[in-house]
Scaffold this active site. Structure first.
Site, PDB file in Angstrom:
ATOM      1  N   SER A   1       0.824  -1.206   0.000  1.00  0.00           N
ATOM      2  CA  SER A   1       0.000   0.000   0.000  1.00  0.00           C
ATOM      3  C   SER A   1       0.857   1.254   0.000  1.00  0.00           C
ATOM      4  CB  SER A   1      -0.875   0.037   1.254  1.00  0.00           C
ATOM      5  OG  SER A   1      -1.567  -1.163   1.402  1.00  0.00           O
TER       6      SER A   1
ATOM      7  N   ASN B   1      -3.504   5.915  -1.223  1.00  0.00           N
ATOM      8  CA  ASN B   1      -3.298   6.140   0.213  1.00  0.00           C
ATOM      9  C   ASN B   1      -2.767   7.527   0.540  1.00  0.00           C
ATOM     10  OD1 ASN B   1      -4.294   3.785   1.520  1.00  0.00           O
ATOM     11  ND2 ASN B   1      -2.713   2.691   0.393  1.00  0.00           N
TER      12      ASN B   1
ATOM     13  N   HIS C   1      -1.560  -2.911  -6.883  1.00  0.00           N
ATOM     14  CA  HIS C   1      -2.256  -2.562  -5.643  1.00  0.00           C
ATOM     15  C   HIS C   1      -3.743  -2.797  -5.811  1.00  0.00           C
ATOM     16  CE1 HIS C   1      -3.191   0.721  -2.435  1.00  0.00           C
ATOM     17  NE2 HIS C   1      -3.204  -0.482  -1.919  1.00  0.00           N
TER      18      HIS C   1
ATOM     19  N   GLU D   1      -4.286  -0.255  -8.825  1.00  0.00           N
ATOM     20  CA  GLU D   1      -3.300   0.812  -9.006  1.00  0.00           C
ATOM     21  C   GLU D   1      -2.000   0.110  -9.427  1.00  0.00           C
ATOM     22  OE1 GLU D   1      -2.661   2.915  -5.296  1.00  0.00           O
ATOM     23  OE2 GLU D   1      -2.648   4.858  -6.272  1.00  0.00           O
TER      24      GLU D   1
HETATM   25  P1  NAD Z   1      -2.905  -9.751   6.512  1.00  0.00           P
HETATM   26  O1  NAD Z   1      -2.189  -9.551   7.800  1.00  0.00           O
HETATM   27  O2  NAD Z   1      -4.382  -9.994   6.524  1.00  0.00           O
HETATM   28  O3  NAD Z   1      -2.243 -11.011   5.747  1.00  0.00           O
HETATM   29  C1  NAD Z   1      -0.863 -11.177   5.581  1.00  0.00           C
HETATM   30  C2  NAD Z   1      -0.544 -12.661   5.504  1.00  0.00           C
HETATM   31  O4  NAD Z   1       0.842 -12.841   5.197  1.00  0.00           O
HETATM   32  C3  NAD Z   1      -0.800 -13.413   6.818  1.00  0.00           C
HETATM   33  O5  NAD Z   1      -1.697 -14.476   6.556  1.00  0.00           O
HETATM   34  C4  NAD Z   1       0.577 -13.961   7.202  1.00  0.00           C
HETATM   35  O6  NAD Z   1       0.509 -15.270   7.795  1.00  0.00           O
HETATM   36  C5  NAD Z   1       1.282 -14.009   5.859  1.00  0.00           C
HETATM   37  N1  NAD Z   1       2.741 -14.001   5.939  1.00  0.00           N
HETATM   38  C6  NAD Z   1       3.537 -13.355   6.826  1.00  0.00           C
HETATM   39  N2  NAD Z   1       4.835 -13.619   6.555  1.00  0.00           N
HETATM   40  C7  NAD Z   1       4.850 -14.452   5.486  1.00  0.00           C
HETATM   41  C8  NAD Z   1       5.893 -15.070   4.747  1.00  0.00           C
HETATM   42  N3  NAD Z   1       7.174 -14.890   5.060  1.00  0.00           N
HETATM   43  N4  NAD Z   1       5.560 -15.881   3.718  1.00  0.00           N
HETATM   44  C9  NAD Z   1       4.246 -16.087   3.403  1.00  0.00           C
HETATM   45  N5  NAD Z   1       3.221 -15.523   4.071  1.00  0.00           N
HETATM   46  C10 NAD Z   1       3.518 -14.709   5.100  1.00  0.00           C
HETATM   47  O7  NAD Z   1      -2.524  -8.519   5.596  1.00  0.00           O
HETATM   48  P2  NAD Z   1      -3.378  -7.851   4.389  1.00  0.00           P
HETATM   49  O8  NAD Z   1      -4.359  -6.892   4.949  1.00  0.00           O
HETATM   50  O9  NAD Z   1      -3.857  -8.940   3.478  1.00  0.00           O
HETATM   51  O10 NAD Z   1      -2.246  -6.963   3.673  1.00  0.00           O
HETATM   52  C11 NAD Z   1      -1.282  -7.549   2.836  1.00  0.00           C
HETATM   53  C12 NAD Z   1      -0.671  -6.482   1.965  1.00  0.00           C
HETATM   54  O11 NAD Z   1      -1.697  -5.878   1.174  1.00  0.00           O
HETATM   55  C13 NAD Z   1      -0.004  -5.340   2.729  1.00  0.00           C
HETATM   56  O12 NAD Z   1       1.127  -4.919   2.015  1.00  0.00           O
HETATM   57  C14 NAD Z   1      -1.070  -4.258   2.733  1.00  0.00           C
HETATM   58  O13 NAD Z   1      -0.518  -2.981   2.855  1.00  0.00           O
HETATM   59  C15 NAD Z   1      -1.685  -4.466   1.360  1.00  0.00           C
HETATM   60  N6  NAD Z   1      -3.063  -3.981   1.201  1.00  0.00           N
HETATM   61  C16 NAD Z   1      -3.988  -4.173   2.187  1.00  0.00           C
HETATM   62  C17 NAD Z   1      -5.298  -3.695   1.994  1.00  0.00           C
HETATM   63  C18 NAD Z   1      -6.355  -3.921   3.055  1.00  0.00           C
HETATM   64  O14 NAD Z   1      -7.429  -3.309   2.947  1.00  0.00           O
HETATM   65  N7  NAD Z   1      -6.128  -4.793   4.037  1.00  0.00           N
HETATM   66  C19 NAD Z   1      -5.650  -3.045   0.808  1.00  0.00           C
HETATM   67  C20 NAD Z   1      -4.684  -2.903  -0.206  1.00  0.00           C
HETATM   68  C21 NAD Z   1      -3.397  -3.372   0.016  1.00  0.00           C
END
Ligand code: NAD
Length: 284
Positions: A120, A191, A141, A153
Site C-alpha cells: 500500500s 493512500n 495494488h 493501481e
Molecule cells: P494480513 O495480515 O491480513 O495477511 C498477511 C498474511 O501474510 C498473513 O496471513 C501472514 O501469515 C502471511 N505471511 C507473513 N509472513 C509471510 C511469509 N514470510 N511468507 C508467506 N506468508 C507470510 O494482511 P493484508 O491486509 O492482506 O495486507 C497484505 C498487503 O496488502 C499489505 O502490504 C497491505 O498494505 C496491502 N493492502 C492491504 C489492503 C487492506 O485493505 N487490508 C488493501 C490494499 C493493500
C-alpha cells in the site's frame, strides 16, 4: 508471454481475495502462507465468497467448482513460486519482510517471472533494488474486498520496463479489473489521499468532536461516501492504516501525516478492526 500461472504470497485479507479473483478468471494459482491455519481459513473464505456469488447468480456452480480446482496451497516460496509466470506478494506491510521475500523470489523463480507487490505504501523502486531483475518488478495494488473492487493501481518503479507494465495491464484486464498507472511515490495516489482523511477522522474522535457513528454519518450522507472513514479503517485493518501513515510520515517528512495517538493506542490494544472483531466499531 501470457500469464497463466500465478503465485500469491500471503493468504490474509488481500491474498485470499487475489487468489479467488485470479482462479475465477482461469489462472492456476498457488496460495502461499507460512501458516497452515491461515491457508485453511483462506480456502474457507474463498469457498464462502464463491457460494455467495453463486447465490447472487454472478457465477454458476460449475464455475465455482472449477475456480476451487485451480487453487493449490504451499508453505514456502521454493515450492509454491518456482514455476509461475507472475507472483503477487501480499504479506504484512513491513519493509524488511517484503525485501526478504523479494530476495528469495528473485532466487527461486524463473528469470522471466514478473514479481508484483500489493504494498500500500512501500517503495516499489526499493523493493526492486533487492532483486537482480528490477525491470520485472511492479506494484499491483488491489483494493479491499478484492472480488468486488474494480481498481488496480499499477505502480511503476524507477526501473520497471514498459513490457512489464503492459503485461500487468493486460493481466489486470483479464481479471476483470481496471488498471490505472501511477508512479512510485509514498502512498501512491490512493493512500496519499485516503489515509490523511482516515487519520483526521481518528483525531476528530480523539478530540471529542463527535462520536464514531456521527463522524461516519457526516461523511456518508454529507460527502456521498459509501462508507465512513472509521468503518473503512476497520475494514482495511488499523495496523495496516498505522503502517501506511508511518511510511507517509517518514518518507514525505511532513507532520501532516503524523499518525493519531488514538490509532496507535487501538493497535497496541489489539483492536485491529474487523479482523480482530473490534476497532472503532465492534463486529460479530
Ligand atoms: P494480513 O495480515 O491480513 O495477511 C498477511 C498474511 O501474510 C498473513 O496471513 C501472514 O501469515 C502471511 N505471511 C507473513 N509472513 C509471510 C511469509 N514470510 N511468507 C508467506 N506468508 C507470510 O494482511 P493484508 O491486509 O492482506 O495486507 C497484505 C498487503 O496488502 C499489505 O502490504 C497491505 O498494505 C496491502 N493492502 C492491504 C489492503 C487492506 O485493505 N487490508 C488493501 C490494499 C493493500
Amino acid at each position: 508471454m501470457s500469464i497463466d500461472r500465478i503465485a500469491v504470497v500471503g493468504g490474509g485479507t488481500m491474498g485470499n481475495g487475489i487468489a479467488h479473483v485470479a482462479a475465477q478468471h482461469g489462472k492456476r494459482v498457488c496460495l502461499i502462507d507460512v501458516s497452515d491455519d491461515v491457508l485453511a481459513g483462506a480456502l474457507e473464505t474463498i469457498r464462502k465468497n464463491l457460494d455467495r456469488q453463486v447465490k447472487k447468480e454472478i457465477i454458476d456452480q460449475g464455475a465455482r467448482d472449477e475456480t476451487l480446482g485451480r487453487i493449490e496451497t504451499a508453505n514456502d516460496l521454493e515450492t509454491g513460486a518456482a514455476d509461475v509466470d507472475l507472483v503477487v506478494e501480499a504479506v504484512p506491510e513491513r519493509p524488511e519482510l517484503k525485501y526478504q521475500i523479494f530476495e528469495t523470489l528473485d532466487r527461486v523463480t524463473g528469470p522471466d517471472t514478473i514479481l508484483a507487490s500489493n504494498t500500500s505504501s512501500i517503495s516499489i523502486t526499493e523493493i526492486a533494488a533487492r532483486t537482480k531483475r528490477p525491470e520485472l518488478v511492479i506494484g499491483m495494488h488491489f483494493m479491499n474486498p478484492v472480488p468486488v473492487m474494480k481498481l488496480i493501481e499499477v505502480i511503476r518503479g524507477l526501473a520497471t520496463s514498459d513490457e512489464t507494465t503492459r503485461q500487468t495491464f493486460r493481466l489486470s484486464e483479464e481479471l476483470g479489473k481496471t488498471p490505472v498507472e501511477v508512479n512510485d511515490f509514498p502512498g501512491f495516489v490512493s493512500n496519499r489521499v485516503l489515509m490523511p482523511m482516515v487519520n483526521e477522522a481518528v483525531f476528530a474522535l480523539m478530540e471529542g468532536v463527535a462520536e464514531a457513528e456521527a463522524i461516519d454519518t457526516v461523511m456518508k450522507l454529507g460527502m456521498n461516501h459509501p462508507m465512513g472513514p472509521l468503518a473503512l479503517a476497520d475494514l482495511i485493518g488499523l495496523d495496516t492504516c498505522l503502517n501506511i501513515l508511518e511510511v507517509l510520515h517518514r518518507e514525505l517528512g511532513d507532520d501532516r501525516y503524523r499518525p493519531c495517538p488514538l490509532l496507535r493506542k487501538y493497535v497496541a490494544a489489539g483492536w485491529l478492526g474487523r479482523k480482530s472483531g473490534r476497532g472503532f466499531f465492534t463486529y460479530e
